[in-house]
Motif scaffolding. Structure first.
Motif, mmCIF file in Angstrom:
data_model
loop_
_atom_site.group_PDB
_atom_site.id
_atom_site.type_symbol
_atom_site.label_atom_id
_atom_site.label_comp_id
_atom_site.label_asym_id
_atom_site.label_seq_id
_atom_site.Cartn_x
_atom_site.Cartn_y
_atom_site.Cartn_z
ATOM 1 N N ARG A 110 0.842 -1.196 0.000
ATOM 2 C CA ARG A 110 0.000 0.000 0.000
ATOM 3 C C ARG A 110 0.880 1.249 0.000
ATOM 4 O O ARG A 110 1.869 1.325 0.745
ATOM 5 C CB ARG A 110 -0.917 -0.001 1.217
ATOM 6 N N GLU A 111 0.503 2.211 -0.809
ATOM 7 C CA GLU A 111 1.232 3.479 -0.858
ATOM 8 C C GLU A 111 1.005 4.269 0.430
ATOM 9 O O GLU A 111 -0.016 4.106 1.110
ATOM 10 C CB GLU A 111 0.765 4.278 -2.084
ATOM 11 N N LYS A 112 1.980 5.119 0.771
ATOM 12 C CA LYS A 112 1.901 5.889 2.012
ATOM 13 C C LYS A 112 0.854 6.994 1.935
ATOM 14 O O LYS A 112 0.321 7.419 2.964
ATOM 15 C CB LYS A 112 3.275 6.497 2.336
ATOM 16 N N PHE A 113 0.568 7.488 0.736
ATOM 17 C CA PHE A 113 -0.464 8.515 0.578
ATOM 18 C C PHE A 113 -1.653 7.924 -0.176
ATOM 19 O O PHE A 113 -1.613 6.772 -0.621
ATOM 20 C CB PHE A 113 0.082 9.753 -0.150
ATOM 21 N N VAL A 114 -2.717 8.699 -0.292
ATOM 22 C CA VAL A 114 -3.955 8.205 -0.890
ATOM 23 C C VAL A 114 -4.390 9.107 -2.038
ATOM 24 O O VAL A 114 -3.877 10.223 -2.207
ATOM 25 C CB VAL A 114 -5.093 8.129 0.158
ATOM 26 N N ALA A 115 -5.343 8.619 -2.802
ATOM 27 C CA ALA A 115 -6.053 9.455 -3.775
ATOM 28 C C ALA A 115 -7.333 9.928 -3.111
ATOM 29 O O ALA A 115 -8.057 9.136 -2.503
ATOM 30 C CB ALA A 115 -6.368 8.666 -5.036
ATOM 31 N N ARG A 116 -7.614 11.207 -3.226
ATOM 32 C CA ARG A 116 -8.799 11.782 -2.579
ATOM 33 C C ARG A 116 -9.804 12.170 -3.668
ATOM 34 O O ARG A 116 -9.547 13.068 -4.474
ATOM 35 C CB ARG A 116 -8.410 12.979 -1.725
ATOM 36 N N LEU A 117 -10.938 11.484 -3.700
ATOM 37 C CA LEU A 117 -11.944 11.697 -4.743
ATOM 38 C C LEU A 117 -13.142 12.442 -4.173
ATOM 39 O O LEU A 117 -13.653 12.113 -3.101
ATOM 40 C CB LEU A 117 -12.400 10.362 -5.323
ATOM 41 N N VAL A 118 -13.580 13.459 -4.915
ATOM 42 C CA VAL A 118 -14.762 14.231 -4.519
ATOM 43 C C VAL A 118 -16.014 13.444 -4.885
ATOM 44 O O VAL A 118 -16.189 13.039 -6.038
ATOM 45 C CB VAL A 118 -14.784 15.598 -5.227
ATOM 46 N N LYS A 119 -16.883 13.232 -3.906
ATOM 47 C CA LYS A 119 -18.151 12.547 -4.142
ATOM 48 C C LYS A 119 -19.287 13.415 -3.618
ATOM 49 O O LYS A 119 -19.294 13.803 -2.450
ATOM 50 C CB LYS A 119 -18.175 11.175 -3.450
ATOM 51 N N PHE A 120 -20.260 13.695 -4.489
ATOM 52 C CA PHE A 120 -21.404 14.490 -4.074
ATOM 53 C C PHE A 120 -22.350 13.654 -3.210
ATOM 54 O O PHE A 120 -22.328 12.429 -3.257
ATOM 55 C CB PHE A 120 -22.127 15.050 -5.296
ATOM 56 N N HIS A 121 -23.202 14.330 -2.451
ATOM 57 C CA HIS A 121 -24.038 13.651 -1.464
ATOM 58 C C HIS A 121 -25.042 12.691 -2.095
ATOM 59 O O HIS A 121 -25.514 11.764 -1.435
ATOM 60 C CB HIS A 121 -24.766 14.682 -0.602
ATOM 61 N N ASP A 122 -25.381 12.889 -3.367
ATOM 62 C CA ASP A 122 -26.334 11.981 -4.014
ATOM 63 C C ASP A 122 -25.648 10.799 -4.706
ATOM 64 O O ASP A 122 -26.296 10.014 -5.394
ATOM 65 C CB ASP A 122 -27.205 12.736 -5.025
ATOM 66 N N TYR A 123 -24.327 10.654 -4.508
ATOM 67 C CA TYR A 123 -23.592 9.549 -5.127
ATOM 68 C C TYR A 123 -23.661 8.306 -4.248
ATOM 69 O O TYR A 123 -23.552 8.381 -3.025
ATOM 70 C CB TYR A 123 -22.120 9.922 -5.335
ATOM 71 N N SER A 124 -23.856 7.153 -4.880
ATOM 72 C CA SER A 124 -23.842 5.873 -4.179
ATOM 73 C C SER A 124 -23.046 4.869 -4.995
ATOM 74 O O SER A 124 -23.339 4.656 -6.184
ATOM 75 C CB SER A 124 -25.267 5.357 -3.969
ATOM 76 N N PHE A 125 -22.045 4.257 -4.375
ATOM 77 C CA PHE A 125 -21.244 3.243 -5.059
ATOM 78 C C PHE A 125 -22.116 2.079 -5.512
ATOM 79 O O PHE A 125 -21.976 1.575 -6.627
ATOM 80 C CB PHE A 125 -20.136 2.737 -4.127
ATOM 81 N N PHE A 126 -23.046 1.672 -4.660
ATOM 82 C CA PHE A 126 -23.878 0.520 -4.997
ATOM 83 C C PHE A 126 -24.869 0.851 -6.105
ATOM 84 O O PHE A 126 -25.170 0.013 -6.954
ATOM 85 C CB PHE A 126 -24.598 0.020 -3.736
ATOM 86 N N ASP A 127 -25.361 2.078 -6.115
ATOM 87 C CA ASP A 127 -26.233 2.516 -7.198
ATOM 88 C C ASP A 127 -25.467 2.529 -8.517
ATOM 89 O O ASP A 127 -25.979 2.130 -9.565
ATOM 90 C CB ASP A 127 -26.789 3.911 -6.884
ATOM 91 N N THR A 128 -24.209 2.980 -8.452
ATOM 92 C CA THR A 128 -23.373 2.981 -9.661
ATOM 93 C C THR A 128 -23.147 1.571 -10.172
ATOM 94 O O THR A 128 -23.214 1.321 -11.386
ATOM 95 C CB THR A 128 -22.016 3.652 -9.359
ATOM 96 N N LEU A 129 -22.889 0.627 -9.267
ATOM 97 C CA LEU A 129 -22.724 -0.763 -9.673
ATOM 98 C C LEU A 129 -23.960 -1.273 -10.412
ATOM 99 O O LEU A 129 -23.860 -1.891 -11.474
ATOM 100 C CB LEU A 129 -22.465 -1.653 -8.456
ATOM 101 N N ARG A 130 -25.126 -1.027 -9.829
ATOM 102 C CA ARG A 130 -26.353 -1.516 -10.446
ATOM 103 C C ARG A 130 -26.542 -0.946 -11.846
ATOM 104 O O ARG A 130 -26.925 -1.658 -12.778
ATOM 105 C CB ARG A 130 -27.558 -1.160 -9.573
ATOM 106 N N LYS A 131 -26.259 0.341 -12.010
ATOM 107 C CA LYS A 131 -26.467 0.996 -13.299
ATOM 108 C C LYS A 131 -25.430 0.566 -14.329
ATOM 109 O O LYS A 131 -25.762 0.230 -15.464
ATOM 110 C CB LYS A 131 -26.426 2.513 -13.123
ATOM 111 N N LYS A 132 -24.156 0.582 -13.934
ATOM 112 C CA LYS A 132 -23.087 0.302 -14.896
ATOM 113 C C LYS A 132 -23.041 -1.174 -15.295
ATOM 114 O O LYS A 132 -22.674 -1.506 -16.428
ATOM 115 C CB LYS A 132 -21.731 0.716 -14.319
ATOM 116 N N LEU A 133 -23.409 -2.066 -14.373
ATOM 117 C CA LEU A 133 -23.351 -3.502 -14.654
ATOM 118 C C LEU A 133 -24.716 -4.080 -15.023
ATOM 119 O O LEU A 133 -24.856 -5.282 -15.205
ATOM 120 C CB LEU A 133 -22.788 -4.248 -13.440
ATOM 121 N N ASN A 134 -25.712 -3.173 -15.146
ATOM 122 C CA ASN A 134 -27.055 -3.594 -15.557
ATOM 123 C C ASN A 134 -27.638 -4.669 -14.640
ATOM 124 O O ASN A 134 -28.318 -5.586 -15.106
ATOM 125 C CB ASN A 134 -27.051 -4.096 -17.007
ATOM 126 N N TRP A 135 -27.374 -4.557 -13.348
ATOM 127 C CA TRP A 135 -27.968 -5.508 -12.403
ATOM 128 C C TRP A 135 -29.481 -5.325 -12.380
ATOM 129 O O TRP A 135 -29.997 -4.198 -12.339
ATOM 130 C CB TRP A 135 -27.411 -5.285 -11.003
#
Length: 291
Positions: free
Chosen positions: A260-285
């Protein structure tokens, strides 16, 4: 607020959205910077914009509040490698296709900038994978957001990747290659090779073989506190290794370890973003052609 825009390329059809983005930033009195590659792409596309500074030295990033990545997920990966240890928060605007990482649609540019300046967002820390080697590789950028990969080269013959975790022998993978993915990278190359999906907040790596000769070999999840070391054998004298979309050839004598790298990547996520919602949409679940 100081903001940098980075991009590699975009089609002319996206020019109105790029101009809209820059105008929206000016409307909020942002101090605007462009990377050299993005500036050249704008010139080639004929985009009309003023009021920005073009820079070559990435040390400028130390004073930035945000970096906006314009493109697909590949562009965001390139942005992460550019930002590196400066850990500037990155917002991804998607002009590509899939968009697991660059989640803001180009049609929502003005709304996204308003939300950014209103502060209605969170910052997600994503772990990076770091490569240690006994020779200089990847031009001093030995880290990636998605994965580290070992792959065969110039031959149809498989390779053997002897793999050790914290010095303890794990397995010798007879395969076309081997992937060590971060949770973020679990939706990329690892997924296409049968690897599991991992929540971005998980503290794990997943080791996924590429077309293994032994069918009972399966992907394995290990702690991101682990150091994973490799020794490679094969008929070819050269092998390919990659960090995200960057690759280089090495010979079997090179000692390779990932952690693991000592530093991280910091990603901006808006309050209406959901990782699981993205999975469902992108993978056509749940999508059924019969409906």
């Amino acid at each position: 607020m100081k903001i940098t825009i980075h991009g590699i390329s975009f089609h002319k059809e996206f020019v109105p959205f790029i101009e809209q983005l820059i105008n929206a930033l000016h409307d909020h009195n942002a101090e605007l910077y462009l990377t050299e590659s993005f500036s050249k792409t704008m010139q080639k596309s004929g985009a009309e914009a003023t009021g920005f500074t073009v820079f070559k030295d990435r040390k400028v990033l130390a004073d930035m509040d945000f970096v906006i990545s314009v493109g697909g997920d590949g562009t965001l990966l390139d942005t992460v490698s550019m930002v590196g240890e400066y850990e500037v928060p990155i917002l991804g605007i998607n002009t590509g296709r899939l968009g697991f990482l660059a989640t803001i649609a180009k049609e929502d540019v003005e709304k996204a900038i308003q939300v950014l300046f209103d502060g209605h967002f969170t910052i997600q820390d994503r772990i990076l994978i770091h490569l240690d080697a006994d020779q200089p590789l990847f031009n001093g950028v030995p880290y990636g957001l998605n994965e580290f990969t070992i792959h065969k080269r110039d031959t149809s013959s498989m390779i053997t990747v002897h793999t050790y975790i914290d010095g303890e022998y794990l397995n010798s993978y007879w395969a076309d290659g081997l992937i060590v993915a971060t949770p973020t990278g679990s939706t990329g190359y690892s997924l296409s090779c049968g690897g599991p999906l991992i929540s971005p907040a998980a503290k794990n790596f997943v080791i996924t073989p590429v077309s293994p000769h032994n069918l009972n070999v399966r992907p394995m999840i290990v702690s991101d506190e682990s150091e994973i070391t490799f020794a490679i054998e094969g008929r070819s004298k050269k092998f390919l290794i990659s960090l995200d979309s960057r690759s280089t050839a090495v010979d079997a004598s090179v000692k390779l370890t990932v952690r693991r790298e000592k530093f991280v990547a910091r990603l901006v996520k808006f309050h209406d973003y959901s990782f699981f919602d993205t999975l469902r949409k992108k993978l056509n679940w749940g999508f059924d052609m019969r409906n």
